[in-house]
Design a protein around this motif. Structure first.
Motif, PDB file in Angstrom:
ATOM      1  N   MET A  21      33.619  -1.510  36.413  1.00  0.00           N
ATOM      2  CA  MET A  21      34.621  -2.680  36.617  1.00  0.00           C
ATOM      3  C   MET A  21      33.797  -4.166  36.059  1.00  0.00           C
ATOM      4  N   CYS A  80      40.001   3.066  35.281  1.00  0.00           N
ATOM      5  CA  CYS A  80      38.302   2.635  36.480  1.00  0.00           C
ATOM      6  C   CYS A  80      38.503   3.019  37.739  1.00  0.00           C
ATOM      7  N   CYS A  89      38.340  -7.712  41.781  1.00  0.00           N
ATOM      8  CA  CYS A  89      38.200  -7.624  40.763  1.00  0.00           C
ATOM      9  C   CYS A  89      39.747  -8.013  40.400  1.00  0.00           C
ATOM     10  N   PHE A 148      38.724  -3.429  44.298  1.00  0.00           N
ATOM     11  CA  PHE A 148      39.283  -3.221  43.434  1.00  0.00           C
ATOM     12  C   PHE A 148      40.107  -4.722  43.206  1.00  0.00           C
ATOM     13  N   LEU A 184      41.010  -1.723  34.957  1.00  0.00           N
ATOM     14  CA  LEU A 184      40.712  -1.593  35.907  1.00  0.00           C
ATOM     15  C   LEU A 184      41.266  -0.382  36.985  1.00  0.00           C
ATOM     16  N   VAL A 205      35.829  -6.958  34.814  1.00  0.00           N
ATOM     17  CA  VAL A 205      36.280  -8.144  35.292  1.00  0.00           C
ATOM     18  C   VAL A 205      35.451  -9.330  34.005  1.00  0.00           C
TER      19      VAL A 205
END
Length: 497
Positions: free
Chosen positions: A81, A290, A7, A4, A287, A85
């Protein structure tokens, strides 16, 4: 958690590196007066500070899309994800920047007029119809979704009982007010606070999930899962993922919203922060949701069951109260509810301005504003009687198709000015293929054709459109407005075109 953070870091780096490159290609002129000053009317053209414009822009574009979309997209696993991005940096933020900055350069014009200037009159008429339809769908979605969420919250957490219809009426009444009053009276005054609340509550949920004993962020996934379709329902990733996750990656709705803040921005040099930056901020929010969807229910089967039992709103409700308790859950849930409400009213406001622009009706007088807004609310009220699921499916396709038109408009602009058009043409080609493939393959909305045939036609349509835009950009279509010749710092001196 590391996945995470990588990202998020990529999104931030995208703002500073690719955002600066896009800004350089466009070529800002800080001395050029913006529509906030050149068209100032005290209603829609009102100068506002950069932090305020940024927070309003973020709230305008962040409806339920960056929450509901990533939750639904999470069914595909971490591949969602990756799309957030890459889509956010190379498509969505570029799309938002050009939809805002082209409006700044053309007296605050809306996306249909911009399409007409750079793609021709046919594109203008098409986009007027398409944008109004999209905005009506957005307005209806952003009435129905928060009405249902508020009703569930009140009925579950208090002794009161309210009906969804009552909440719809209350939200509609607010929309009417926010659509016709000057932009700085409600939107400019309260939405920056709501925008800050949105950021605070999203980060709070992430922190709670990170320190939870029962849940850990993305611990069951690896980086290689980003390249794998893990959907437990065997749903194909192409092209559905790119329609499902819209507002967190690229959304045509944003093209209708950016001109609202283009009319309030004080200087062109603020465009990257306001337009590109707000999209990056929305990408971070996408994000977060998600990651929560992928982590809170332990596995994708659990997430699928939660969505089946109550839609993405059920995921928001369960995770908010499960991670933050009753008080924190109420605050987080209300933070989510604010999103569609604050985007729904600006959807109707944008509709009013597009209609007024098309019929050349000035909007300084409140009677004219009511005249333009009334039929829109009547149509919106009728559409609230249609099943929410049906409205949402049509919204998803219309949303991405509008993004395609805006990207091609930006490409036409760059071609006219002999600038690097590939920064918009490449995402335009990709999203054209996505939309054409989706509508040809989908059984419910489209033609139910085989996926391989639909994909081939989608790719061919992208190439044909590319050649068409390049051809018409060599002099055909409406000419853009001439840049202002007034230096905002020294009115006696001209600026370079």
């Amino acid at each position: 958690m590391i996945l995470f953070l990588i990202c998020v870091a990529a999104l931030i780096a995208g703002y500073f590196i690719y955002g600066a490159f896009v800004e350089k290609v466009f070529g800002v002129t800080p001395a050029r007066p913006t529509p906030a000053y050149s068209q100032k009317d005290g209603v829609d053209f009102v100068p506002m500070s950069t932090p305020k414009v940024y927070l309003v822009q973020l709230l305008n574009i962040a409806g339920v899309g960056p929450i509901f979309g990533p939750i639904m997209g999470a069914l595909y696993g971490p591949a969602a994800m990756l799309w957030i991005v890459l889509g956010c940096i190379f498509a969505g933020a570029v799309h938002d920047y050009f939809s805002g900055m082209l409006s700044v350069r053309n007296n605050g014009e809306s996306v249909p007029s911009l399409s007409g200037r750079y793609l021709g009159r046919g594109a203008k008429h098409f986009m007027n119809l398409f944008a109004i339809v999209l905005l009506l769908l957005v307005g209806v979605v952003f009435v129905s979704a928060p009405a249902g969420m508020i009703t569930n919250l009140v009925n579950d957490q208090t002794s009161w009982h309210v009906e969804v219809g009552t909440m719809v009426a209350i939200i509609f009444a607010y929309y009417i007010l926010a659509t016709i009053v000057p932009v700085d009276k409600i939107i400019g005054r309260f939405y920056p606070f709501f925008g800050a609340l949105l950021i605070f509550m999203s980060v709070g949920l992430l922190a709670a999930a990170s320190y939870s004993d029962q849940h850990s962020i993305l611990s069951q996934f690896t980086a290689s899962d980003m390249l794998t379709n893990l959907n437990p329902n065997d749903m194909p990733l192409w092209p559905a993922l790119f329609i499902t996750i819209a507002c967190g990656a690229i959304s045509g709705f944003h093209a209708t919203q950016s001109p609202l803040m283009a009319r309030c921005m004080e200087n062109e040099k603020n465009g990257r922060f306001v337009f590109f930056g707000a999209m990056i901020g929305e990408g971070v929010i996408a994000l977060i949701w998600c990651a929560i969807a992928l982590s809170y229910f332990d596995n994708l089967e659990g997430l699928s069951a939660a969505i089946t039992n109550g839609g993405p709103g059920n995921v928001v409700y369960a995770s908010s109260f499960g991670l933050l308790g009753v008080v924190g859950g109420v605050l987080a849930f209300l933070g989510v509810v604010i999103l569609p409400i604050t985007s729904g009213d600006t959807a109707f406001r944008s509709s009013r301005l597009i209609m007024a622009e098309y019929f050349n009706v000035e909007q300084k007088g409140i009677r004219n504003r009511l005249f333009m807004a009334a039929p829109l609310f009547v149509l919106g009220g009728i559409l609230t009687q249609v099943d929410f699921g049906v409205i949402w499916r049509y919204f998803g396709f219309a949303n991405q198709a509008t993004a395609v038109m805006m990207l091609w408009t930006a490409s036409a602009y760059l071609l006219r000015h002999n600038k690097l058009h590939w920064i918009t043409t490449v995402p335009a080609i990709f999203m054209t293929a996505v939309c054409v493939t989706f509508i040809l393959n989908n059984d419910t909305l489209g033609f139910g054709m085989a996926m391989n045939v639909s994909t081939i036609i989608g790719l061919i349509a992208s190439l044909i459109t590319t050649f068409y835009v390049i051809r018409i950009s060599k002099g055909k279509g409406e000419a853009p407005l001439e840049p202002s010749s007034v230096n905002v710092e020294n009115p006696s001196q001209p600026v370079d075109a």
